[in-house]
Design an enzyme around this catalytic site. Sequence first.
Site, PDB file in Angstrom:
ATOM      1  N   TYR A  56      54.026  48.070  18.738  1.00 34.70           N
ATOM      2  CA  TYR A  56      55.285  48.306  18.037  1.00 34.70           C
ATOM      3  C   TYR A  56      56.418  47.748  18.890  1.00 34.70           C
ATOM      4  O   TYR A  56      56.698  48.248  19.968  1.00 34.70           O
ATOM      5  CB  TYR A  56      55.529  49.792  17.783  1.00 34.70           C
ATOM      6  CG  TYR A  56      54.470  50.493  16.951  1.00 34.70           C
ATOM      7  CD1 TYR A  56      53.629  49.789  16.094  1.00 34.70           C
ATOM      8  CD2 TYR A  56      54.318  51.865  17.027  1.00 34.70           C
ATOM      9  CE1 TYR A  56      52.660  50.440  15.349  1.00 34.70           C
ATOM     10  CE2 TYR A  56      53.357  52.539  16.274  1.00 34.70           C
ATOM     11  CZ  TYR A  56      52.527  51.817  15.445  1.00 34.70           C
ATOM     12  OH  TYR A  56      51.570  52.473  14.707  1.00 34.70           O
ATOM     13  N   SER A 203      51.572  56.825   7.195  1.00 35.18           N
ATOM     14  CA  SER A 203      52.252  56.463   5.936  1.00 35.18           C
ATOM     15  C   SER A 203      51.995  57.500   4.842  1.00 35.18           C
ATOM     16  O   SER A 203      51.653  57.142   3.702  1.00 35.18           O
ATOM     17  CB  SER A 203      51.807  55.075   5.450  1.00 35.18           C
ATOM     18  OG  SER A 203      52.241  54.069   6.333  1.00 35.18           O
ATOM     19  N   PRO A 204      52.152  58.800   5.139  1.00 40.96           N
ATOM     20  CA  PRO A 204      51.903  59.820   4.114  1.00 40.96           C
ATOM     21  C   PRO A 204      52.930  59.795   2.991  1.00 40.96           C
ATOM     22  O   PRO A 204      52.715  60.414   1.952  1.00 40.96           O
ATOM     23  CB  PRO A 204      51.979  61.137   4.899  1.00 40.96           C
ATOM     24  CG  PRO A 204      52.894  60.839   6.035  1.00 40.96           C
ATOM     25  CD  PRO A 204      52.568  59.425   6.428  1.00 40.96           C
ATOM     26  N   LEU A 205      54.017  59.034   3.191  1.00 42.99           N
ATOM     27  CA  LEU A 205      55.020  58.875   2.133  1.00 42.99           C
ATOM     28  C   LEU A 205      54.962  57.479   1.522  1.00 42.99           C
ATOM     29  O   LEU A 205      55.950  56.996   0.958  1.00 42.99           O
ATOM     30  CB  LEU A 205      56.422  59.168   2.683  1.00 42.99           C
ATOM     31  CG  LEU A 205      56.626  60.599   3.195  1.00 42.99           C
ATOM     32  CD1 LEU A 205      58.037  60.781   3.739  1.00 42.99           C
ATOM     33  CD2 LEU A 205      56.347  61.609   2.092  1.00 42.99           C
ATOM     34  N   GLY A 208      57.515  55.003   2.591  1.00 41.76           N
ATOM     35  CA  GLY A 208      58.842  55.358   2.095  1.00 41.76           C
ATOM     36  C   GLY A 208      58.959  55.367   0.590  1.00 41.76           C
ATOM     37  O   GLY A 208      59.916  55.913   0.041  1.00 41.76           O
ATOM     38  N   SER A 211      59.335  58.676  -1.235  1.00 48.75           N
ATOM     39  CA  SER A 211      60.568  59.431  -1.005  1.00 48.75           C
ATOM     40  C   SER A 211      61.458  59.410  -2.240  1.00 48.75           C
ATOM     41  O   SER A 211      62.352  60.240  -2.387  1.00 48.75           O
ATOM     42  CB  SER A 211      61.332  58.844   0.185  1.00 48.75           C
ATOM     43  OG  SER A 211      61.867  57.567  -0.152  1.00 48.75           O
TER      44      SER A 211
END
Length: 326
Positions: A56, A203-205, A208, A211
């Site tokens: 990263y 990446s449970p959302l 993004g 959201s």
Amino acid sequence: MKVRALGNQGLVVSELGLGCMGMSEFYGATDETESIATIHRALELGINFLDTADMYGPYTNEQLVGKAIRDRRDKVVLATKFGIVRSEDRGFRGVNGSPEYVRSSCEASLERLGVEVIDLYYLHRVDPKVPIEETVGAMAELVQAGKVRFIGLSEAAPQTLRRAQRVHPISALQSEYSLWSRDVEDEILPTLRELGIGFVPYSPLGRGFLSGSITSPDDFAPDDYRRQSPRFQGENFTKNLQLVEKVRELATQKGVQPSQLALAWILAQGEDLVPIPGTKRVAYLEENVAATEIVLAPEELASIEAIAPRGAASGQRYADMSGVNR
């Protein structure tokens, strides 16, 4: 904040973690001051599980996390990863799981993070050129040397997990899992539970999307990774937006945000799961933490299942899927 165990070796973390990747790269503009404030606020709210990786930035995210926790190391369960090789110009060079690379990567991560031991050290992607037994064997040596406490894999297939587990106990697998990425339910989750390995959904959302704040591909900065992601392009984007709208309707009925409903659903899938939603802003962090207080009744879980069954999302997770689940 409640805690959950990952694996059977003694690794215990907050039931919600914090993914730090976007603080340095991939999701548009970055702000180190706000990112560090977000990490500090997470610790105040009871999140002790921080997730980073050497790639990263590359490299800069570990430095940022290390700076943020320098005076509060005892409050943090620190996870980082190695194995994805990148160049200084942010290009991708491939995957390396050789024993030599395991050792050199660990030393470099320890230095960047400014710590003496890494709590959870993951192989970021499985190297098809190196037997998993050799990679995990080298990781096990790091445990024996006191440089790593627990080891994990990311995006590994069931058979790879079984082979790795024979060499050294694996505490956690990190792979993508959310209302729009449920393929792990077929074989991977049952394998983890059979072997006693914890699961860390990233990446449970839905990067993004879940959201509910993304309404157009134009919402992304020019250098945002999601512009190249199949699920955020063309007809896929339109279809996936319809899925998010259904999630939003259920969330409204519940009196919560779509992101909170999505996280509450993940948390309800088992005590052996610890999702790590990423954010670089305090406001979103606090919104995510509030999801841990949401209880979903059986009929609410059934309603979510009805609108977001397996395979509901349109498009692949990555443009090139060859590097995952292997």
